[in-house]
Design a protein around this motif. Sequence first.
Motif, PDB file in Angstrom:
ATOM      1  N   ALA A  48       0.480  -1.013  -0.017  1.00 18.93           N
ATOM      2  CA  ALA A  48       0.022   0.006   0.085  1.00 18.93           C
ATOM      3  C   ALA A  48       0.955   0.591  -0.676  1.00 18.93           C
ATOM      4  O   ALA A  48       2.175   0.944   0.687  1.00 18.93           O
ATOM      5  CB  ALA A  48      -1.273  -0.115   1.496  1.00 18.93           C
ATOM      6  N   ILE A  49       0.143   2.111  -0.476  1.00 20.23           N
ATOM      7  CA  ILE A  49       0.786   3.512  -0.359  1.00 20.23           C
ATOM      8  C   ILE A  49       0.420   4.775   0.097  1.00 20.23           C
ATOM      9  O   ILE A  49      -1.008   4.948   0.152  1.00 20.23           O
ATOM     10  CB  ILE A  49       0.855   4.021  -2.369  1.00 20.23           C
ATOM     11  N   TYR A  50       1.019   5.151   1.005  1.00 19.60           N
ATOM     12  CA  TYR A  50       0.653   6.570   2.611  1.00 19.60           C
ATOM     13  C   TYR A  50       1.045   7.635   2.329  1.00 19.60           C
ATOM     14  O   TYR A  50       2.961   7.739   1.577  1.00 19.60           O
ATOM     15  CB  TYR A  50       1.390   5.536   3.859  1.00 19.60           C
ATOM     16  N   VAL A  51       0.504   8.385   2.466  1.00 17.47           N
ATOM     17  CA  VAL A  51       1.299  10.218   2.999  1.00 17.47           C
ATOM     18  C   VAL A  51       0.829  10.590   4.465  1.00 17.47           C
ATOM     19  O   VAL A  51      -0.046  10.439   5.140  1.00 17.47           O
ATOM     20  CB  VAL A  51       0.852  10.788   1.532  1.00 17.47           C
ATOM     21  N   THR A  52       1.876  11.173   4.292  1.00 13.35           N
ATOM     22  CA  THR A  52       1.689  12.050   6.023  1.00 13.35           C
ATOM     23  C   THR A  52       1.239  13.307   5.625  1.00 13.35           C
ATOM     24  O   THR A  52       1.559  13.384   4.442  1.00 13.35           O
ATOM     25  CB  THR A  52       3.454  11.936   7.095  1.00 13.35           C
ATOM     26  N   GLY A  53       0.363  13.219   6.931  1.00 10.03           N
ATOM     27  CA  GLY A  53      -0.152  14.951   7.270  1.00 10.03           C
ATOM     28  C   GLY A  53      -0.712  15.392   5.323  1.00 10.03           C
ATOM     29  O   GLY A  53      -1.830  14.088   4.813  1.00 10.03           O
ATOM     30  N   THR A  54      -0.694  16.191   5.287  1.00  8.70           N
ATOM     31  CA  THR A  54      -1.734  17.161   4.245  1.00  8.70           C
ATOM     32  C   THR A  54      -0.558  17.755   2.633  1.00  8.70           C
ATOM     33  O   THR A  54       0.043  18.121   2.954  1.00  8.70           O
ATOM     34  CB  THR A  54      -2.991  18.000   4.589  1.00  8.70           C
ATOM     35  N   LEU A  55      -1.602  17.204   1.564  1.00  6.27           N
ATOM     36  CA  LEU A  55      -0.256  17.793   0.519  1.00  6.27           C
ATOM     37  C   LEU A  55      -1.288  19.193  -0.212  1.00  6.27           C
ATOM     38  O   LEU A  55      -2.400  18.892  -0.353  1.00  6.27           O
ATOM     39  CB  LEU A  55      -0.430  16.539  -0.629  1.00  6.27           C
ATOM     40  N   GLY A  56      -0.153  19.588  -0.870  1.00  9.93           N
ATOM     41  CA  GLY A  56      -0.576  20.513  -1.975  1.00  9.93           C
ATOM     42  C   GLY A  56      -0.868  22.551  -1.542  1.00  9.93           C
ATOM     43  O   GLY A  56      -1.002  23.144  -2.355  1.00  9.93           O
ATOM     44  N   GLU A  57      -0.713  22.088  -0.086  1.00 12.39           N
ATOM     45  CA  GLU A  57      -0.841  23.579   0.380  1.00 12.39           C
ATOM     46  C   GLU A  57       0.111  24.675  -0.003  1.00 12.39           C
ATOM     47  O   GLU A  57      -0.203  26.368  -0.285  1.00 12.39           O
ATOM     48  CB  GLU A  57      -0.910  23.451   2.336  1.00 12.39           C
ATOM     49  N   SER A  58       1.269  23.949   0.384  1.00 10.37           N
ATOM     50  CA  SER A  58       2.621  24.756   0.151  1.00 10.37           C
ATOM     51  C   SER A  58       2.287  25.704  -1.485  1.00 10.37           C
ATOM     52  O   SER A  58       2.557  26.929  -2.162  1.00 10.37           O
ATOM     53  CB  SER A  58       4.079  24.316   0.101  1.00 10.37           C
ATOM     54  N   ALA A  59       2.509  24.792  -2.225  1.00  9.35           N
ATOM     55  CA  ALA A  59       1.735  25.098  -4.079  1.00  9.35           C
ATOM     56  C   ALA A  59       0.606  25.768  -3.836  1.00  9.35           C
ATOM     57  O   ALA A  59       0.890  26.656  -4.834  1.00  9.35           O
ATOM     58  CB  ALA A  59       1.291  24.049  -4.683  1.00  9.35           C
ATOM     59  N   ALA A  60      -0.098  26.009  -3.199  1.00  9.52           N
ATOM     60  CA  ALA A  60      -1.281  26.920  -2.908  1.00  9.52           C
ATOM     61  C   ALA A  60      -1.254  28.206  -2.364  1.00  9.52           C
ATOM     62  O   ALA A  60      -1.773  29.347  -3.306  1.00  9.52           O
ATOM     63  CB  ALA A  60      -2.359  26.248  -2.560  1.00  9.52           C
TER      64      ALA A  60
END
Length: 310
Positions: free
Chosen positions: A156-168
């Motif tokens: 399975a593939i996992y990520v920590t936290g949330t993504l995309g906020e920095s780019a936004a």
Amino acid sequence: MAEKALINWVRRLAARPRTAVLRGIGDDCAVIGVPSGHEALVTTDFTLEGVHFRREWHPPESVGHRCLARGLSDIAAMGGEPRASFLSLALPSPLPHAWLDRFLEGFLALAQQFNVPLAGGDTAESPGGVLCDIVVLGSVPRGRAIPRSGARPGDAIYVTGTLGESAATLAQLRAGRKLQPRVHSRHFFPTPRIAVGRTLRGRGLASAMIDLSDGLSTDLGHLCEESRVGATVWADRIPGESSRVTLESALHGGEDYELLFTSSRRVPQALAGVKITRIGEITKAASMVLVDASGRRRPLRPAGWEHFRR
Ligand code: ADP
Ligand code: MG
């Protein structure tokens, strides 16, 4: 300020009580202790004015913080412990002293938070903008570094936290918005996931890992390439943070400094106080696929940050 005076000033600021640094600033080399049974990790990253930051967008504290955070995030991605940092600076000569002062304040505050002393560096005059090169030395128990190459079909593939906020946030800066750095801290003051990396390594939970600096699509692509596998990602599982974050910025936006890892084991929903989200699965295929909420499949191509792309 002359080079010698500048180094002495940095040296005073970089005092380092009881750490792995046996000899720091002031000699020809630093001397760093590595715990017995560990091996050394070394990573280096540029932070360049006009490429990684702009003086009109990023306050100096943020530039210093982000400079070190890039290196710490690489150590986190191996499941390692940061031990010492080295900072090479090329500075244009009309740089206000206050800029450097605040840069170091941001750098050293993060260094202190992670107990990573500044153990050396180099200082030179830049013909152009501010150029910073960070080296972070870390360590990991022998043979236990978590590589990019360990993912297997079925993991399975996992990520920590949330993504995309920095780019936004970056998109808002590009659009000319003036932003409060402390409010938009995911971009200006990202937190390297050292504790999560350490926990994953200590519990043997991750088969492969990478930090998300260039964007999910690009960094997952690197992991797949090194592991010689493919991936399926479920678009509606990717954790965004707010209404500002589009699927595009979560998929392709860089500089989140979260961790992406694969596992064949049961992984808790949070580790070291950080949310963990399952976003997909490693496959035998040679490429990556994105599945949307209605089950439609489309190719997922790396579209994050890449230098020299025209
Ligand atoms: P050398 O010429 O032998 O490399 P330098 O005069 O460049 O020595 O540096 C003297 C000392 O100051 C060294 O310990 C070096 O690591 C440290 N140093 C120089 N620049 C920096 C910097 N920007 N940040 C931290 N330490 C620095
Ligand atoms: Mg030198």
